[in-house]
Every structure is written in C-alpha cells, then in structure tokens.
Design a protein around this motif. Sequence first.
Motif, mmCIF file in Angstrom:
data_model
loop_
_atom_site.group_PDB
_atom_site.id
_atom_site.type_symbol
_atom_site.label_atom_id
_atom_site.label_comp_id
_atom_site.label_asym_id
_atom_site.label_seq_id
_atom_site.Cartn_x
_atom_site.Cartn_y
_atom_site.Cartn_z
ATOM 1 N N VAL A 1 0.836 -1.197 0.000
ATOM 2 C CA VAL A 1 0.000 0.000 0.000
ATOM 3 C C VAL A 1 0.872 1.248 0.000
ATOM 4 O O VAL A 1 0.542 2.252 -0.634
ATOM 5 C CB VAL A 1 -0.969 0.006 1.209
ATOM 6 C CG1 VAL A 1 -1.803 1.283 1.240
ATOM 7 C CG2 VAL A 1 -1.873 -1.221 1.182
ATOM 8 N N PHE A 2 2.021 1.178 0.692
ATOM 9 C CA PHE A 2 2.922 2.327 0.789
ATOM 10 C C PHE A 2 3.456 2.758 -0.575
ATOM 11 O O PHE A 2 3.908 3.891 -0.730
ATOM 12 C CB PHE A 2 4.078 2.021 1.749
ATOM 13 C CG PHE A 2 4.939 3.218 2.044
ATOM 14 C CD1 PHE A 2 4.517 4.186 2.949
ATOM 15 C CD2 PHE A 2 6.169 3.384 1.418
ATOM 16 C CE1 PHE A 2 5.295 5.297 3.224
ATOM 17 C CE2 PHE A 2 6.954 4.496 1.685
ATOM 18 C CZ PHE A 2 6.520 5.451 2.587
ATOM 19 N N LYS A 3 3.358 1.917 -1.575
ATOM 20 C CA LYS A 3 3.794 2.306 -2.924
ATOM 21 C C LYS A 3 3.067 3.561 -3.392
ATOM 22 O O LYS A 3 3.602 4.343 -4.163
ATOM 23 C CB LYS A 3 3.595 1.152 -3.904
ATOM 24 C CG LYS A 3 4.575 0.030 -3.679
ATOM 25 C CD LYS A 3 4.364 -1.117 -4.624
ATOM 26 C CE LYS A 3 5.360 -2.217 -4.302
ATOM 27 N NZ LYS A 3 5.231 -3.380 -5.159
ATOM 28 N N LYS A 4 1.838 3.773 -2.880
ATOM 29 C CA LYS A 4 1.086 4.980 -3.206
ATOM 30 C C LYS A 4 1.739 6.215 -2.590
ATOM 31 O O LYS A 4 1.500 7.337 -3.028
ATOM 32 C CB LYS A 4 -0.353 4.875 -2.688
ATOM 33 C CG LYS A 4 -1.157 3.771 -3.306
ATOM 34 C CD LYS A 4 -2.537 3.676 -2.678
ATOM 35 C CE LYS A 4 -3.322 2.525 -3.281
ATOM 36 N NZ LYS A 4 -4.673 2.438 -2.722
ATOM 37 N N CYS A 5 2.522 6.020 -1.565
ATOM 38 C CA CYS A 5 3.135 7.119 -0.811
ATOM 39 C C CYS A 5 4.556 7.446 -1.290
ATOM 40 O O CYS A 5 5.073 8.519 -1.007
ATOM 41 C CB CYS A 5 3.198 6.757 0.676
ATOM 42 S SG CYS A 5 1.662 6.106 1.371
ATOM 43 N N LYS A 6 5.172 6.488 -1.987
ATOM 44 C CA LYS A 6 6.584 6.596 -2.342
ATOM 45 C C LYS A 6 6.940 7.767 -3.251
ATOM 46 O O LYS A 6 8.080 8.195 -3.277
ATOM 47 C CB LYS A 6 7.077 5.299 -2.988
ATOM 48 C CG LYS A 6 7.390 4.232 -2.006
ATOM 49 C CD LYS A 6 8.035 3.050 -2.706
ATOM 50 C CE LYS A 6 8.671 2.149 -1.688
ATOM 51 N NZ LYS A 6 9.448 1.085 -2.316
ATOM 52 N N ALA A 7 5.993 8.286 -3.985
ATOM 53 C CA ALA A 7 6.299 9.428 -4.849
ATOM 54 C C ALA A 7 6.717 10.631 -4.010
ATOM 55 O O ALA A 7 7.530 11.444 -4.453
ATOM 56 C CB ALA A 7 5.100 9.779 -5.718
ATOM 57 N N CYS A 8 6.194 10.713 -2.788
ATOM 58 C CA CYS A 8 6.440 11.885 -1.943
ATOM 59 C C CYS A 8 7.203 11.585 -0.655
ATOM 60 O O CYS A 8 7.765 12.517 -0.060
ATOM 61 C CB CYS A 8 5.119 12.553 -1.576
ATOM 62 S SG CYS A 8 4.190 13.149 -3.001
ATOM 63 N N HIS A 9 7.197 10.342 -0.197
ATOM 64 C CA HIS A 9 7.808 9.990 1.087
ATOM 65 C C HIS A 9 8.780 8.826 0.936
ATOM 66 O O HIS A 9 8.572 7.958 0.091
ATOM 67 C CB HIS A 9 6.743 9.585 2.110
ATOM 68 C CG HIS A 9 5.799 10.677 2.463
ATOM 69 N ND1 HIS A 9 6.110 11.680 3.336
ATOM 70 C CD2 HIS A 9 4.532 10.916 2.046
ATOM 71 C CE1 HIS A 9 5.081 12.493 3.455
ATOM 72 N NE2 HIS A 9 4.107 12.068 2.664
ATOM 73 N N ALA A 10 9.796 8.798 1.785
ATOM 74 C CA ALA A 10 10.754 7.706 1.800
ATOM 75 C C ALA A 10 10.887 7.155 3.217
ATOM 76 O O ALA A 10 10.685 7.876 4.196
ATOM 77 C CB ALA A 10 12.118 8.186 1.300
ATOM 78 N N VAL A 11 11.220 5.865 3.305
ATOM 79 C CA VAL A 11 11.507 5.210 4.575
ATOM 80 C C VAL A 11 12.723 4.322 4.386
ATOM 81 O O VAL A 11 13.105 4.003 3.267
ATOM 82 C CB VAL A 11 10.315 4.344 5.068
ATOM 83 C CG1 VAL A 11 9.134 5.194 5.469
ATOM 84 C CG2 VAL A 11 9.906 3.312 4.038
ATOM 85 N N GLY A 12 13.320 3.933 5.489
ATOM 86 C CA GLY A 12 14.447 3.011 5.436
ATOM 87 C C GLY A 12 15.778 3.718 5.591
ATOM 88 O O GLY A 12 15.849 4.958 5.651
ATOM 89 N N GLU A 13 16.797 2.902 5.636
ATOM 90 C CA GLU A 13 18.149 3.422 5.804
ATOM 91 C C GLU A 13 18.507 4.360 4.657
ATOM 92 O O GLU A 13 18.274 4.056 3.490
ATOM 93 C CB GLU A 13 19.137 2.253 5.838
ATOM 94 C CG GLU A 13 20.532 2.653 6.225
ATOM 95 C CD GLU A 13 21.450 1.453 6.368
ATOM 96 O OE1 GLU A 13 22.663 1.638 6.158
ATOM 97 O OE2 GLU A 13 20.965 0.356 6.679
#
Length: 128
Positions: free
Chosen positions: A31-43
């Motif tokens: 679901v987070f793929k929808k968010c990846k254009a604007c947000h990042a997570v992880g190292e």
Amino acid sequence: MIKPILSAAALLVALSAPAFAEGDADKGEKVFKKCKACHAVGEGAKNKVGPTLNGIIGAPAGANADFKYSDALMAKASEGLVWDDESMAAFLTKPKEFIDGTKMSFAGLRKEDDIANVIAYLETFPAE
C-alpha cells in the motif's frame, strides 16, 4: 492479597509494551507504494516533496528539522499533535479534513485495512 498484586503487575506489563498497529506490515509495504512518490523510509531515506517517515509513529508532528512543513501542520504540532496510531489513521483517511491547510495533496486511503497495514509498515522503521 496476591491477586491484586498480580493484576497490577499484568497491567503494568501491558501498558509498558510497545503499541503496534493491528495491521500487516507486508501488506502495508504494498500500500505504501502509493506514498513513495512523496515519502521515503528506510536506511538512507531522504526528504522528498514530503518528509521521510522513519520513526514517525509515536513522534510529535513537525519533528523533522530538515523539512519545511505547512503552517497548518505546524499549528497542529504546537497544539501537541503526536503521530500515534489513531491520529495517523485519521490523517491517512482524509488528510485535508484532519489538517485543514495541509500541503499534502493525497486524497486519503479508503480501506481501514490499508490504513492499519500502512501504519504497521511504518512502525517497522525506527528513527535514524
């Protein structure tokens, strides 16, 4: 006398345990793929149009010093907004209703399961 002590001890353990969303982090990653254009997570995550989301669950709103938040979000932050499961779920449902004037253009997630899953996924990323 022992029962009240055991009950108090059990309550203390329950309250001190970290709270995790009741979602599925693996499904939340999808679901987070929808968010990846604007947000990042992880190292090594970097701010994009939106801030990085490492350590967001449990953090006070507007805490990323390297990101310029909207005045509306900063007003909520000054009121003491913390991104717990409940506030994050409300924001992800209808961002513009939860924070009138937010810069976030995303309309929101419709399915409660998707929201719980994204929150569970975000909880897997501690603050760096």
